[in-house]
Design a protein around this motif. Structure first.
Motif, PDB file in Angstrom:
ATOM      1  N   ALA A  62      64.361  15.294   3.224  1.00  0.00           N
ATOM      2  CA  ALA A  62      65.476  14.449   2.801  1.00  0.00           C
ATOM      3  C   ALA A  62      65.051  13.490   1.702  1.00  0.00           C
ATOM      4  O   ALA A  62      65.804  13.215   0.764  1.00  0.00           O
ATOM      5  CB  ALA A  62      66.021  13.665   3.996  1.00  0.00           C
ATOM      6  N   ALA A  81      71.527  12.867   1.986  1.00  0.00           N
ATOM      7  CA  ALA A  81      70.555  13.700   2.701  1.00  0.00           C
ATOM      8  C   ALA A  81      69.732  12.862   3.664  1.00  0.00           C
ATOM      9  O   ALA A  81      69.411  13.300   4.773  1.00  0.00           O
ATOM     10  CB  ALA A  81      69.636  14.423   1.711  1.00  0.00           C
ATOM     11  N   SER A  82      69.386  11.628   3.266  1.00  0.00           N
ATOM     12  CA  SER A  82      68.600  10.761   4.138  1.00  0.00           C
ATOM     13  C   SER A  82      69.395  10.349   5.366  1.00  0.00           C
ATOM     14  O   SER A  82      68.852  10.212   6.463  1.00  0.00           O
ATOM     15  CB  SER A  82      68.132   9.519   3.371  1.00  0.00           C
ATOM     16  N   ASN A 145      66.554   6.691   6.826  1.00  0.00           N
ATOM     17  CA  ASN A 145      65.813   7.903   7.153  1.00  0.00           C
ATOM     18  C   ASN A 145      64.409   7.572   7.656  1.00  0.00           C
ATOM     19  O   ASN A 145      63.971   8.049   8.716  1.00  0.00           O
ATOM     20  CB  ASN A 145      65.745   8.779   5.896  1.00  0.00           C
TER      21      ASN A 145
END
Length: 311
Positions: A62, A81-82, A145
């Motif tokens: 990520a 994505a994180s 994340n």
């Protein structure tokens, strides 16, 4: 540390690589130690460590994805994505806690003898490795994340302490039910630690307003700028926990020149960036005679909720 910079990303890449290698070593030690010592608590922690291996790989992936530039298909880039990785990491923690709970209930009714030296030795190594990993990952600022990954390893360290305590109790008293009892405590610890970050990830994925921003404050601050009469159709959301976007309509004086309107727009953009850390504002200028449909929030309705609570 700002992980959006190239140097920050490279530094975290190195940390995650070291973390993955240490976690792999820990997993092998705890699996072997758990089977040799017949400790469910140790095997439960080994199962958790396995999810750490997966989460570390997911966190690294990520982190790489967030550095990809925006394109025609992903105009906001890959910052989410994180958030998705954090959601996945904490989700696996909660599922794992249910598995551990089920195994612990079975072991409560069917206790097994525990090998003290093997159990405490493996747990001691696990504690040391987890403390090293937490130290590495907590150096500097961390996004959602990275924070979800840190939670994994804090939970591991706490679990290792519990396993060591259980081994000592079993050695001194021969009371074997302490092993599954500790497993239940580990399960609750994992799910509790995951709860806050999971809620935060869901809040971002649902495009909620970041908790540190009150939309009514944004409206009032914008209306202090000369020439702005009202604000409506306001929408604020987090693309990730580090990037905030916003859209709204600014009602300006009908006699305002184009040059003055541009100056007003620049002032509003700078205010949003400096005071609220809104890095991607999209502002539409219009006069009071321009027809519009009100959004959830606008400048004249004080009864609107300030923002969604996620705590």
């Amino acid at each position: 540390m700002d992980t959006s910079t190239h140097g920050g990303v490279e530094q975290y890449n190195a940390k995650l690589m070291v973390t993955f290698c240490l976690t792999l070593v820990l997993f092998l030690i705890e699996v072997i130690g758990g089977f040799v010592s017949h400790s469910l608590a140790l095997l439960s922690d080994a199962a958790h460590v396995l999810t750490d291996l997966l989460s570390t790989a997911l966190t690294w992936y990520a982190l790489k994805q967030t550095q990809k530039p925006a394109n025609r298909g992903m105009t906001f880039g890959y910052h989410r994505a994180s958030v998705i990785a954090a959601f996945g990491n904490t989700g696996t923690l909660i599922l794992l806690s249910f598995w551990i709970l089920g195994e612990a209930i079975v072991r409560l009714f069917q206790p097994e003898p525990i090998a003290f030296s093997t159990m405490i030795g493996a747990a001691g190594i696990g504690l040391l490795i987890n403390l090293i990993i937490v130290f590495l990952l907590t150096r500097g600022e961390a996004n959602l994340n990275i924070r979800s990954a840190i939670l994994h390893f804090i939970g591991d360290a706490a679990a290792s302490i519990g396993v060591i305590t259980g081994a000592i109790v079993i050695h001194l008293t021969d009371w074997y039910p302490i092993d599954p009892i500790l497993s239940v405590m580990i399960a609750f610890l994992l799910s509790w630690n995951a709860r806050k970050i999971l809620k935060e990830a869901i809040h971002i994925l649902m495009e909620g307003v970041p908790k540190e921003i009150d939309p009514l404050d944004v409206i009032e601050e914008l209306k202090t700028i000369e020439g702005i009469r009202d604000v409506h159709d306001l929408h604020i959301w987090g693309v990730s926990d580090e990037h905030v976007a916003m859209t709204c309509h600014l009602v300006i004086q009908p006699t305002m020149t184009i040059e003055k309107a541009q100056h007003t727009l620049d002032g509003a953009t700078e205010l949003l960036r400096s005071k609220f850390n809104i890095g991607h504002p999209t502002l539409q200028l219009e006069t009071e005679s321009h027809p519009h449909h009100e959004g959830l929030l606008h400048g004249e309705n004080a009864a609107d909720p300030p923002h969604a609570e996620i705590d």
